[in-house]
Write a protein that holds these residues in place. Structure first.
Motif, short mmCIF file in Angstrom:
data_model
loop_
_atom_site.label_atom_id
_atom_site.label_comp_id
_atom_site.label_asym_id
_atom_site.label_seq_id
_atom_site.Cartn_x
_atom_site.Cartn_y
_atom_site.Cartn_z
N GLU A 144 8.77 4.08 7.92
CA GLU A 144 8.90 4.35 6.56
C GLU A 144 9.66 2.96 5.91
N LEU A 145 9.31 2.76 4.72
CA LEU A 145 9.81 1.74 3.83
C LEU A 145 10.38 2.09 2.75
N VAL A 146 11.39 1.64 2.36
CA VAL A 146 11.95 1.97 0.85
C VAL A 146 12.08 0.26 0.30
N LEU A 147 11.38 0.29 -0.96
CA LEU A 147 11.57 -1.21 -1.39
C LEU A 147 11.35 -1.23 -2.92
N ASN A 148 11.66 -2.59 -3.39
CA ASN A 148 11.79 -2.77 -4.87
C ASN A 148 10.36 -2.72 -5.26
N THR A 149 9.89 -2.04 -6.27
CA THR A 149 8.28 -1.73 -6.82
C THR A 149 7.96 -3.10 -7.36
N LYS A 150 8.54 -3.87 -8.01
CA LYS A 150 8.27 -5.11 -8.74
C LYS A 150 8.02 -6.19 -7.82
N ALA A 151 8.79 -6.32 -6.99
CA ALA A 151 8.99 -7.41 -6.05
C ALA A 151 7.57 -7.05 -5.35
N LEU A 152 7.30 -5.95 -4.68
CA LEU A 152 5.90 -5.69 -3.80
C LEU A 152 4.89 -6.05 -4.83
N SER A 153 4.85 -5.41 -5.92
CA SER A 153 3.66 -5.63 -7.01
C SER A 153 3.50 -7.19 -6.91
N ASP A 154 4.41 -8.07 -7.25
CA ASP A 154 4.26 -9.51 -7.43
C ASP A 154 3.63 -10.10 -6.46
N SER A 155 4.25 -9.47 -5.34
CA SER A 155 3.89 -10.09 -3.92
C SER A 155 2.39 -9.97 -3.51
N ILE A 156 2.02 -8.76 -3.76
CA ILE A 156 0.67 -8.43 -3.46
C ILE A 156 -0.28 -8.97 -4.39
N ASP A 157 0.25 -8.96 -5.63
CA ASP A 157 -0.66 -9.83 -6.72
C ASP A 157 -1.09 -11.19 -6.28
N ARG A 158 -0.10 -11.94 -5.73
CA ARG A 158 -0.30 -13.45 -5.20
C ARG A 158 -1.45 -13.12 -4.11
N ALA A 159 -1.04 -12.37 -3.24
CA ALA A 159 -2.15 -12.19 -1.97
C ALA A 159 -3.51 -11.80 -2.54
N TYR A 160 -3.47 -10.99 -3.51
CA TYR A 160 -4.72 -10.35 -4.20
C TYR A 160 -5.59 -11.38 -4.52
N LEU A 161 -4.92 -12.40 -5.22
CA LEU A 161 -5.51 -13.21 -5.79
C LEU A 161 -6.37 -14.44 -5.02
N LEU A 162 -6.10 -14.65 -3.89
CA LEU A 162 -6.52 -15.23 -2.74
C LEU A 162 -7.66 -14.31 -2.09
N SER A 163 -7.29 -13.01 -1.71
CA SER A 163 -8.24 -12.19 -1.09
C SER A 163 -9.53 -11.85 -2.05
N ARG A 164 -9.10 -12.04 -3.47
CA ARG A 164 -10.42 -11.58 -4.34
C ARG A 164 -11.62 -12.88 -4.05
N GLU A 165 -11.09 -13.93 -3.73
CA GLU A 165 -11.83 -14.90 -3.52
C GLU A 165 -12.97 -14.74 -2.19
N GLU A 166 -12.36 -13.99 -1.52
CA GLU A 166 -13.35 -13.36 -0.34
C GLU A 166 -14.18 -12.11 -0.55
N LYS A 167 -13.96 -11.59 -1.88
CA LYS A 167 -14.66 -10.19 -2.13
C LYS A 167 -14.32 -9.11 -1.46
N VAL A 200 0.92 2.01 -11.74
CA VAL A 200 1.33 3.20 -12.70
C VAL A 200 2.64 4.12 -12.22
N ILE A 201 3.15 3.39 -11.15
CA ILE A 201 4.27 4.25 -10.52
C ILE A 201 5.46 3.91 -11.37
N ASP A 202 6.11 4.79 -11.86
CA ASP A 202 7.09 4.94 -12.68
C ASP A 202 8.60 4.91 -12.24
N SER A 203 8.86 4.07 -11.12
CA SER A 203 10.28 4.12 -10.40
C SER A 203 10.54 2.66 -9.91
N ASP A 204 11.65 2.13 -10.05
CA ASP A 204 11.86 0.96 -9.70
C ASP A 204 11.85 0.62 -8.24
N GLU A 205 12.04 1.90 -7.47
CA GLU A 205 12.17 1.75 -6.05
C GLU A 205 11.01 2.68 -5.55
#
Lengths: 379, 379
Positions: free
Chosen positions: B263-286, B341-346
């Motif tokens: 189980e993890l509890v973590l900051n929504t925005k920090a996770l979102s920004d981080s996954i967004d950067r990883a997504y940018l690269l993963s997108r190139e692999e389709k 769409v998650i409306d919570s900071d954590e």
């Protein structure tokens, strides 16, 4: 190569040069951005061989350190991902280090990116341009001149020369002309250098659209250097190189009538709104044909019709009307394109009957001139 | 029919109903908007038979005359041109008069439009709905519930029932569920009516997206009337009718795990920004594959890689971590959809190993629950 650089300044430079990155190419190096770090600063370059853009980032500006170069060097990074990731980096400082075989490590905050780099030796060399013929014009004016002509270039690649905008500089008058054979747009402006002159220089409309995007909003001067088959635009720290189009541009001076059988002076916005409504209906017919007719009460009537939908009729008062009564049909889309870029509240329209070109220009100055061929119809 | 109406109010009503106009239809009447004028007011209706929207314009509101009906009647006007032209009419007053064979004359200022009208008798009749089952919920909440679930419906028409959002109302809890078999989104909210209950009502995701656009921004109540195979949404003067989708929605309650190995509890925005950067690269692999791994120092590492471009690695601190170490891969696009769409900071994320569903929900309430199936990978 090893350096530290501020994210926002790096991102600005990337945004500038990215417009020259080749998007559809089989040559991988052209889909990259070249980074050069030297004791003087950091230079980014992109080139699709038709246009090349170079942006220089100085090490510091007034009191602010922008970049620190620890080890000089060069690398080419594939633009697509690099352009996207830099603006999303978590920290305002970005470290870039190039290792063996151009392996590049980018770190910012807790983010670490390893990128496959390409050999900068393979990157195209920018043209060397002799700065004999230099014209300086305000950036705002350059953008206006582009905007007021470029829409009239053809998109039809079977006449490549007409996909460009013709430039002439004679006796201190700088003139842009574009035509797709159905319409013509021209714009001229005085420049202060009398010893520079050139003619038959044609720059691709696409290139000019890209250039207009990076001319800064602040009123800065743009230096335009014309060389043998290249034009260089100097915009502060950004250099924009473009090839000229090959071929001879047709002589359009003879098709501009000097006198008119019917002349109108009228409000630009009133005409524009009226034609816009008629256009909406004409669009449904795919033809975009709108009719203009002088009326007995000294005004004009704008109309269009669609066999399926119906008819729009507009009565318009005019400021002045001179000459013969008239009934003419034209492509309303072409007329709207002109009315969108004419920067004057009142405009002059000259006609020589239903079969001859229509001339539109601002009523208070002669810097712009637009021509539209009428639609030849019998009713 | 003969009436005078204010342009802006007519335009607002047209904008509301135009969302139900059939765009690809071989039945001409469905591409029209029906106007009905009566001594009570003016009603506009559009219908593509799946959804129907009706907007009522009263003759007056507080001290302001909106419409004057001189002669009652009805007509259907082809939407495409009508929708565009009304907003561009030159005068704030619009006169509409229907003549022989539904020929319609619209005048405003010096503009005159003759439109071919269609017979209103051919227009579909709106369903009659018994108002037994009525739920009232705030418009803002309805829009949120749609936004937080509708992205998870499938676009694959081979499972039509999954192109919709499932509604259940049991014991005062109103619940929306959507799934495309790879992920699931659910959102629930208490409502005040305890005597209304329904289950297995499925409304098309497309319809709900259209509905969300016309729910007003001001905090007004929306009445939802559930009938046999139709749902009616009442939004002030606008009525929105939708068919339900046929079929039985799969039971998704059993796939939601109740306990977790990690189980993890973590900051929504920090996770979102981080996954967004990883997504940018993963997108190139389709593939969009991103990996999440717990680290020895009690944080997590997010990473993605592309064989051609390189690798992104992100270190992230978490608020809490409980249970077993974990290494899992998932579709980062699905995760970003949830984080948007998650409306919570954590947020809370629960895992049961690399092969079991990932559960994401706000850390401070249980109104939303999202599930993503992991990507089954061996390394």
């Amino acid at each position: 190569m090893k350096l530290t650089i501020l994210r926002n300044e790096l991102n600005d430079a990337i945004q500038h040069v990215s417009k020259a990155v080749a998007t559809r190419t089989t040559i991988p190096i052209l889909s990259g951005i070249k980074l050069d770090a030297s004791p003087a600063g950091v230079t980014l370059t992109a080139s699709d061989t038709d246009i090349s853009i170079q942006s220089f980032i100085p090490l510091e500006t007034s009191n602010k350190t922008i970049a620190t170069v620890i080890r000089s060097g060069s690398v080419v990074l594939t633009a697509k991902f690099f352009v996207e990731i830099v603006k999303k980096l978590p920290h305002e400082e970005v470290h870039i280090e190039v290792g063996d075989r151009f392996q590049t490590l980018i770190t910012s905050g807790a983010t670490e990116i390893q990128l496959v780099g390409l050999d900068p030796e393979e990157f195209p060399v920018l043209p060397t341009i002799q700065e004999d013929q230099v014209v300086s014009i305000p950036g705002d004016l350059l953008r206006d001149m582009i905007r007021q002509t470029v829409f009239a270039v053809t998109t039809n690649e079977s006449t490549p020369i007409l996909t460009g905008v013709l430039w002439n500089l004679q006796e201190g008058i700088y003139k842009f002309v574009a035509t797709d054979r159905h319409r013509l747009a021209s714009r001229s402006a005085p420049v202060e250098l009398y010893d520079v002159r050139f003619s038959n220089i044609v720059i691709s409309g696409k290139t000019l659209n890209e250039l207009a995007k990076i001319v800064p909003d602040q009123n800065v001067m743009v230096d335009i250097v014309v060389a043998e088959n290249q034009v260089l635009f100097k915009l502060g720290n950004v250099l924009f190189y473009s090839r000229m189009l090959d071929g001879t541009y047709p002589d359009t001076s003879k098709i501009i009538p000097q006198s008119f059988k019917t002349e109108l002076v009228l409000n630009t916005k009133a005409l524009s709104d009226s034609i816009d409504r008629a256009y909406l209906l004409s669009r449904e017919e795919k033809t975009n044909i709108v009719r203009l007719m002088t009326t007995d009460n000294g005004g004009i009537e704008i109309s269009s019709s669609s066999s399926e939908l119906g008819k729009v009729t507009e009565q318009l008062t005019v400021t002045e009307m001179r000459g013969e009564p008239l009934k003419i049909a034209f492509n309303s889309k072409y007329m709207l394109d002109v009315l969108k870029v004419i920067d004057s509240d009142e405009l002059f329209i000259g006609f020589n009957g239903a079969m001859s070109p229509i001339i539109i220009r601002p009523n208070d100055h002669e810097n712009s001139l637009h021509l539209i061929l009428p639609y030849r119809t019998t009713n």
